[in-house]
Design an enzyme around this catalytic site. Structure first.
Site, PDB file in Angstrom:
ATOM      1  N   LYS B 168       0.861  -1.178   0.000  1.00 41.05           N
ATOM      2  CA  LYS B 168       0.000   0.000   0.000  1.00 41.05           C
ATOM      3  C   LYS B 168       0.896   1.226   0.000  1.00 41.05           C
ATOM      4  O   LYS B 168       2.040   1.170   0.465  1.00 41.05           O
ATOM      5  CB  LYS B 168      -0.953   0.024   1.198  1.00 41.05           C
ATOM      6  CG  LYS B 168      -0.359   0.227   2.553  1.00 41.05           C
ATOM      7  CD  LYS B 168      -0.055   1.610   3.012  1.00 41.05           C
ATOM      8  CE  LYS B 168      -1.052   2.640   2.560  1.00 41.05           C
ATOM      9  NZ  LYS B 168      -0.510   4.013   2.932  1.00 41.05           N
ATOM     10  N   THR B 179       8.720   3.630   2.271  1.00 42.00           N
ATOM     11  CA  THR B 179       7.673   4.610   2.510  1.00 42.00           C
ATOM     12  C   THR B 179       6.304   4.068   2.186  1.00 42.00           C
ATOM     13  O   THR B 179       5.484   4.747   1.598  1.00 42.00           O
ATOM     14  CB  THR B 179       7.942   5.867   1.679  1.00 42.00           C
ATOM     15  OG1 THR B 179       8.380   5.460   0.383  1.00 42.00           O
ATOM     16  CG2 THR B 179       9.010   6.676   2.319  1.00 42.00           C
ATOM     17  N   GLU B 259      -0.695   9.955  -5.354  1.00 42.14           N
ATOM     18  CA  GLU B 259      -1.708  10.989  -5.114  1.00 42.14           C
ATOM     19  C   GLU B 259      -1.642  12.124  -6.123  1.00 42.14           C
ATOM     20  O   GLU B 259      -0.640  12.814  -6.238  1.00 42.14           O
ATOM     21  CB  GLU B 259      -1.521  11.586  -3.720  1.00 42.14           C
ATOM     22  CG  GLU B 259      -2.035  10.673  -2.629  1.00 42.14           C
ATOM     23  CD  GLU B 259      -1.659  11.169  -1.247  1.00 42.14           C
ATOM     24  OE1 GLU B 259      -0.959  12.185  -1.128  1.00 42.14           O
ATOM     25  OE2 GLU B 259      -2.089  10.519  -0.278  1.00 42.14           O
ATOM     26  N   ASN B 378      -3.515  16.864  -0.281  1.00 38.38           N
ATOM     27  CA  ASN B 378      -2.704  16.958   0.927  1.00 38.38           C
ATOM     28  C   ASN B 378      -2.951  18.221   1.729  1.00 38.38           C
ATOM     29  O   ASN B 378      -2.261  18.481   2.713  1.00 38.38           O
ATOM     30  CB  ASN B 378      -1.228  16.826   0.566  1.00 38.38           C
ATOM     31  CG  ASN B 378      -0.898  15.406   0.147  1.00 38.38           C
ATOM     32  OD1 ASN B 378      -0.976  14.499   0.969  1.00 38.38           O
ATOM     33  ND2 ASN B 378      -0.597  15.211  -1.119  1.00 38.38           N
TER      34      ASN B 378
END
Lengths: 383, 383
Positions: B168, B179, B259, B378
């Site tokens: 993930k 990360t 993202e 974000n």
């Protein structure tokens, strides 16, 4: 005011046609002496623009008669021809001033990888030389703007001498030097060595602690020219203080005008084992895109502060870190602290205080938030 | 498939109520042996989440019976209480499996700085244990998603053995480790030391070369568990190749799902004096916000490539750098090369080739463009 605030300097800013429209794009700053002592700091980027390579050579001599600055083109990554263009620019200014090209510094800013329109630039140098004036500082500051929305100028009065300055820069602001153009002038009488010491000290605590997007330019240059026209040789510590004040004022103006920013973020690192550690931790936070997005969203997301600090080798223990955002200690002892809903994130100025609990040193690094406008400004056209 | 592709593994993914709604948020992966050999690599961030601190201890023993993974909370920066929560999670899984907590690894992902809802998580562990199945790999991969839009799974067949995996991660992808969370499984029979060597080699060339936003998480974990159920001890080089293939496949899936990204950028550095130099140069380019914005704007701005390379200490001469974008050599010898208007920037995949002209080594670093959507994702909510 600006670079012509101190005695012994003249300047001009004209439209040579390098930029589209009739915007000013060429500045000339001349030191009429009696002294020509000068110092410079330049980008640490190994890919240096032609004017940086040229001006570094000039500054090795410790004397500068004049500085030619243009916006509308960086003259970076332009090969041997680009260097010849810079050389020709210095020769043209030397011709106009009846002086030697070896004491003419050159600065350029704009798009990388394109030759300058020398057929416009060289005649522009002659026009600028013909318009040199004691009140030309404002026009010169205007002529070096690229995406800057305003001119950046400053001056401070010392004990019977002056320090003046102008700067440009609105993006690509990162450390290991200024990442912008800046010319500082003074009518104090000091040697090139003294100027060099003062300039390095002043820039390391001001421009070097500005980091808006972590990107280091190929063209960054800060020059300090002394005419000695006041006849005053000040105390060096006091002079350093004045130069630092002018640099800090200009740095603040650059920060406020940073491309697409909606917040000015001061990252104060306290309780550090050394000033270097404080700068290191502050810089890591200033470069965290995630933190910069969170601040843009007015989210006091201290977890992103800790995860950025954790990437450094500064001295600290994770379980002794404290973080305040706008005065509320939202993280204590590396874990949840005071209620984060108490943090008022609405002001444009945001202060993040990081206590490393490792010593008595401190430093502040300045950055901005990351916004959709920044993305737009840097993706919608070449810059 | 996924982690249950190899023999000897069962898995489950359930909704424990940690996340809002009825989304899956808890996964359990169990190694039924006969071997329990395992290796792990963890975030290099010094601010490590409680589950990282716990799992590092577990992996020191070289044996893992099971891994509990939750989304909906990172359990990072949660102090001693947070560590106790992780310990309690491992104890609960050990109780359900009739095993020792010392061989249960724990991974968490989600918001930093908040305690996990243990009243929901611990019963969830029991439910997951009751649902363990040979075909539970897909549900487990689904349960570890946060902002991931899809599950990431992979498997490769070796010579009479299998390697499977799930991962993930959709942001905070940066180097010096994964990360993200990733569990790899195999039914090959290898020692913990062999697994460790293979895992470090595989991650250093895959996950470590993924850098979407330069941000390093507090929770990154990659585990490799071997059941030995195939009875096969493969050639180590061939096994490393298979594990690397699975890691590369998962890394590619993470990149594509990053993202807010609209472009997948491969930065190929060739002609480097060493592989380290190639990675260093590639990483600097991958971290340039200005370059990432330019690519978003479909602008083949090679000047931003050079100015990023120039910030590194890799071996190169500025005037010998060549850069191609999507196959067009727009920069030759550190200056203007072929016509940049020939570059087709429309495809989602963009390849930037940087020739350092300093040797024969090469490496590729992967990143994405910087977009207004990234800023939005974000800044609009805590994550």
């Amino acid at each position: 005011m600006s670079v012509t605030a101190p005695l012994g300097f003249r300047a001009a800013g004209i439209a040579a046609g390098i930029k589209a429209g009739d915007a000013r794009d060429l500045a000339l700053v001349v030191n009429d002496g009696p002294s020509r002592a000068a110092a410079g700091v330049f980008t640490a980027n190994r890919v240096k623009a032609a004017p940086v390579l040229w001006s570094q050579q000039v500054l090795r001599g410790g004397r500068v008669r004049a500085v030619v600055l243009n916006s509308g083109g960086a003259n970076a990554c332009t090969g041997a021809e680009g260097f010849q263009d810079t050389h020709a620019t210095a020769e043209e200014a030397a011709g106009a001033l009846g002086d030697s090209a070896g004491e003419i510094a050159v600065c350029s800013t704009g798009l990388i990888g394109e030759r300058l329109p020398m057929d416009l630039l060289l005649p522009g140098v002659r026009v600028a030389a013909s318009q040199l004036a004691r009140d030309g500082g404002l026009a010169a500051a205007d002529a070096i703007r690229t995406t800057d929305t305003v001119s950046k100028i400053s001056f401070k009065r010392g004990d019977a001498y002056m320090v003046g300055g102008m700067a440009k820069g609105a993006g690509m602001l990162a450390p290991a030097m200024a990442t912008m153009l800046c010319v500082l002038t003074t009518d104090a009488d000091l040697t090139a060595e003294q100027l060099d010491t003062v300039l390095r000290a002043a820039t390391s605590r001001t421009f070097d602690r500005l980091d808006t997007d972590g990107c280091m330019s190929t063209n960054d240059t800060v020059l300090l020219l002394a005419s000695g026209a006041s006849g005053v040789t000040p105390d060096l510590a006091e002079f350093e203080q004045k130069v630092t004040e002018v640099c800090a004022d200009l740095a603040r103006q650059l920060l406020v005008d940073a491309e697409g920013a909606s917040k000015a973020i001061a990252i104060e690192v306290v309780g550090a084992a050394s000033e270097d550690d404080a700068v290191k931790a502050g810089r890591a936070v200033a470069r965290s895109n995630l933190l910069k997005c969170a601040i843009h969203g007015e989210d006091p997301n201290w977890g992103r502060v800790l995860s950025a600090v954790g990437t450094t080798d500064a001295e600290f223990e994770p379980e002794r870190l404290n973080v305040a955002i706008n005065g509320i200690w939202v993280c204590r002892g590396g874990a949840v602290g005071d209620d984060r809903s108490k943090v008022d994130m609405r002001p444009r100025d945001v202060t993040i205080t990081i206590d490393l609990s490792a010593g008595a040193a401190s430093a502040t690094v300045h950055t901005t938030d990351l916004t959709a406008d920044y993305v737009h400004e840097n993706s919608a056209y070449s810059s």
